[in-house]
Design a protein around this motif. Sequence first.
Motif, mmCIF file in Angstrom:
data_model
loop_
_atom_site.group_PDB
_atom_site.id
_atom_site.type_symbol
_atom_site.label_atom_id
_atom_site.label_comp_id
_atom_site.label_asym_id
_atom_site.label_seq_id
_atom_site.Cartn_x
_atom_site.Cartn_y
_atom_site.Cartn_z
ATOM 1 N N ILE A 1 0.832 -1.209 0.000
ATOM 2 C CA ILE A 1 0.000 0.000 0.000
ATOM 3 C C ILE A 1 0.866 1.258 0.000
ATOM 4 O O ILE A 1 0.593 2.224 -0.719
ATOM 5 C CB ILE A 1 -0.953 -0.008 1.220
ATOM 6 C CG1 ILE A 1 -2.044 -1.056 1.022
ATOM 7 C CG2 ILE A 1 -1.579 1.369 1.431
ATOM 8 C CD1 ILE A 1 -2.894 -1.302 2.247
ATOM 9 N N SER B 1 -11.567 10.721 1.202
ATOM 10 C CA SER B 1 -11.870 9.305 1.003
ATOM 11 C C SER B 1 -10.608 8.460 1.164
ATOM 12 O O SER B 1 -10.671 7.313 1.607
ATOM 13 C CB SER B 1 -12.527 9.074 -0.356
ATOM 14 O OG SER B 1 -11.579 9.148 -1.381
ATOM 15 N N MET B 2 -9.444 9.052 0.838
ATOM 16 C CA MET B 2 -8.210 8.299 1.049
ATOM 17 C C MET B 2 -7.938 8.078 2.525
ATOM 18 O O MET B 2 -7.526 7.002 2.943
ATOM 19 C CB MET B 2 -7.030 9.034 0.415
ATOM 20 C CG MET B 2 -6.797 8.601 -1.012
ATOM 21 S SD MET B 2 -5.219 9.206 -1.629
ATOM 22 C CE MET B 2 -4.095 8.345 -0.583
ATOM 23 N N ALA C 1 -10.210 5.440 3.797
ATOM 24 C CA ALA C 1 -9.779 4.119 3.329
ATOM 25 C C ALA C 1 -8.593 3.613 4.145
ATOM 26 O O ALA C 1 -8.574 2.456 4.581
ATOM 27 C CB ALA C 1 -9.417 4.183 1.841
ATOM 28 N N ILE D 1 -8.693 0.312 6.497
ATOM 29 C CA ILE D 1 -7.806 -0.837 6.282
ATOM 30 C C ILE D 1 -7.056 -1.158 7.580
ATOM 31 O O ILE D 1 -6.997 -2.310 8.019
ATOM 32 C CB ILE D 1 -6.801 -0.550 5.143
ATOM 33 C CG1 ILE D 1 -7.543 -0.422 3.811
ATOM 34 C CG2 ILE D 1 -5.758 -1.659 5.050
ATOM 35 C CD1 ILE D 1 -6.675 0.104 2.685
ATOM 36 N N GLU E 1 -5.077 6.214 -6.824
ATOM 37 C CA GLU E 1 -5.804 6.687 -5.660
ATOM 38 C C GLU E 1 -6.756 5.633 -5.111
ATOM 39 O O GLU E 1 -7.237 5.755 -3.998
ATOM 40 C CB GLU E 1 -6.578 7.942 -6.068
ATOM 41 C CG GLU E 1 -6.949 8.832 -4.921
ATOM 42 C CD GLU E 1 -7.672 10.068 -5.432
ATOM 43 O OE1 GLU E 1 -7.334 10.561 -6.521
ATOM 44 O OE2 GLU E 1 -8.577 10.523 -4.736
ATOM 45 N N VAL F 1 -7.707 1.953 -3.724
ATOM 46 C CA VAL F 1 -7.133 0.734 -3.150
ATOM 47 C C VAL F 1 -7.554 -0.467 -3.979
ATOM 48 O O VAL F 1 -6.814 -1.439 -4.135
ATOM 49 C CB VAL F 1 -7.625 0.530 -1.710
ATOM 50 C CG1 VAL F 1 -6.756 -0.483 -0.999
ATOM 51 C CG2 VAL F 1 -7.628 1.826 -0.943
ATOM 52 N N LEU G 1 -5.359 -0.895 -6.780
ATOM 53 C CA LEU G 1 -4.068 -1.358 -6.274
ATOM 54 C C LEU G 1 -4.102 -2.872 -6.100
ATOM 55 O O LEU G 1 -3.138 -3.578 -6.376
ATOM 56 C CB LEU G 1 -3.796 -0.675 -4.937
ATOM 57 C CG LEU G 1 -2.417 -0.838 -4.326
ATOM 58 C CD1 LEU G 1 -1.399 -0.110 -5.175
ATOM 59 C CD2 LEU G 1 -2.409 -0.294 -2.912
#
Lengths: 284, 252
Positions: free
Chosen positions: A149, A177-178, A181, A185, B110, B112, B115
């Motif tokens: 990641i 939103s990042m 996220a 996670i 951007e 996931v 990714l």
Amino acid sequence: MDYLVTIAVLIAIYTILATSYNLVIGYGGLSTVAHPIFFAIGAYTTGLLAVHVPFIPPLGNVVLGMAAAVVASVLLAGSALRVSGDYLLIASLGFQLGLLQLLKNLEFTGGPGGLSAIPSTIVGPMRGPIFLAICGAAALACVFAVRAIVNGPYGRAISAMRDEELAFTALGRNAMSMKIAIFAIGCGMAGGAGGLYAYYFQYLSPDQFDVLASAAILTMVVLGGMGTAFGPVVGAILLLAIPQAITFLQLPPSIMAPTQGIIFTVLVLLFLYLRPSGILGGKA
Amino acid sequence: MNPVLRTEGLRKAFGGIVVSDNVNLSIAAGEILGLIGPNGAGKTSLFNLISGVLRPDAGSIFLNGERIDSAPLYKRARMGIARTWQNMLLFRTMTVLDNLLVGPRDYPGESVMRLAFGRGALRVAEAAMRDRAMGILGRMGLEQTASSLVVDLPFGQQKLIGLARTLMNDGPLLLLDEPMAGVEGAAYETMQRVVRQEAEAGRAVCVVEHNVSFIRDLCSRAVFMANGKILQDGTVEELIASDILTELYFGV
């Protein structure tokens, strides 16, 4: 032997916790202290399902525990980050303390006495080694997932966001939103660790998820090296192994009890002075 | 021809201070518009309103005829509003190339999900982005800085990197906030050449600048602002000939 296996299982579980916390706070720059409560959400969800809903397979329970942690983290981050990044610290602390009170006072979670009699699932002489293999594999998977990641295009976006959020957003990146996220996670991984913990120890006590646990995980991350892929692994091993090593000194309990706390404190202070970026971090 | 950007009755106040007072502005494709005025005139606030850092109290903003004033900052960037910052806001822990690579409107890294499940497509997109970034650095003669940390570059080159990062967004509107402040020599020439090339390629460019000779060399049209109001909108010659500028810069 059992004793060593238990320590190794704990190291694997705390590796997951420290690694995922490092993703959130070290890479993502999201100040939260509530990591143990997502560990607790995963552990209690898995434990309660294992006790009350016998037809779900153990893996399903762990996955549901992770899912519960993810949902809770999105709710927390989605509301706290809307105001301003700094509010996450306060909101996370409140969230942790509030939820702890719930765990201590609700009847079906076992109250302050904790949740016991979680079914063993794996029995026989190989129980320990099998659990160790599962937890070790999960820990490795987390370390490499976090590494994937934070390297490459997603990691580049994370560092840019941490450096200059305004410029980052003005380039068309959705920082909000990042952040959610990354938080989800990290907290999901902690929830998964909780599920493994519940099945191995078969007993959960609310006190083990309090702010002291937050401090322990943070110490692991800082000692090992915040923002490094393998630093939290080193931190988890050191912080779990050192207290065990001290017990071999056979000191009287009146000295033993405070020794661990003192050693942790001294370690943190030493590291802040001498090597603020941790064992595996570059020279600051 | 329809303007790329148009604002109508744009108003923004912070308490009693009006930073944008009934601002009607339009910029056409290929045009370089100079925006001048004393400190505190509301030039940067106008950029903030257009790019979406601030929400207007009243009025509307159109990009290629589409009303955009309810879209958040990041969406407006994706629609094609690219801007630089007075104090650059570079990503200081990152290399020059990495600074640029975060800039494209449709940055592929951007998500996931992508990714996890779209690594092949991600690699292809990365390679294309890298080519584009090296091309922009090449135009500025800065290819050799690609792997340096931005903070290690001299100030003038950092300013150029700020512009280069913004140019990764290939949208129709370019907003430059004091691109020349503190820039001299070779970087000055480069800045001027690249801004001109961008306009020739069809972008609408708006430049906030105190450097009048830069405005005169580059802009056909200039707008003078003070106290949140547009006081004059015309050719640069008209503006230079009028008393307004003399008063501002020479205090006569």
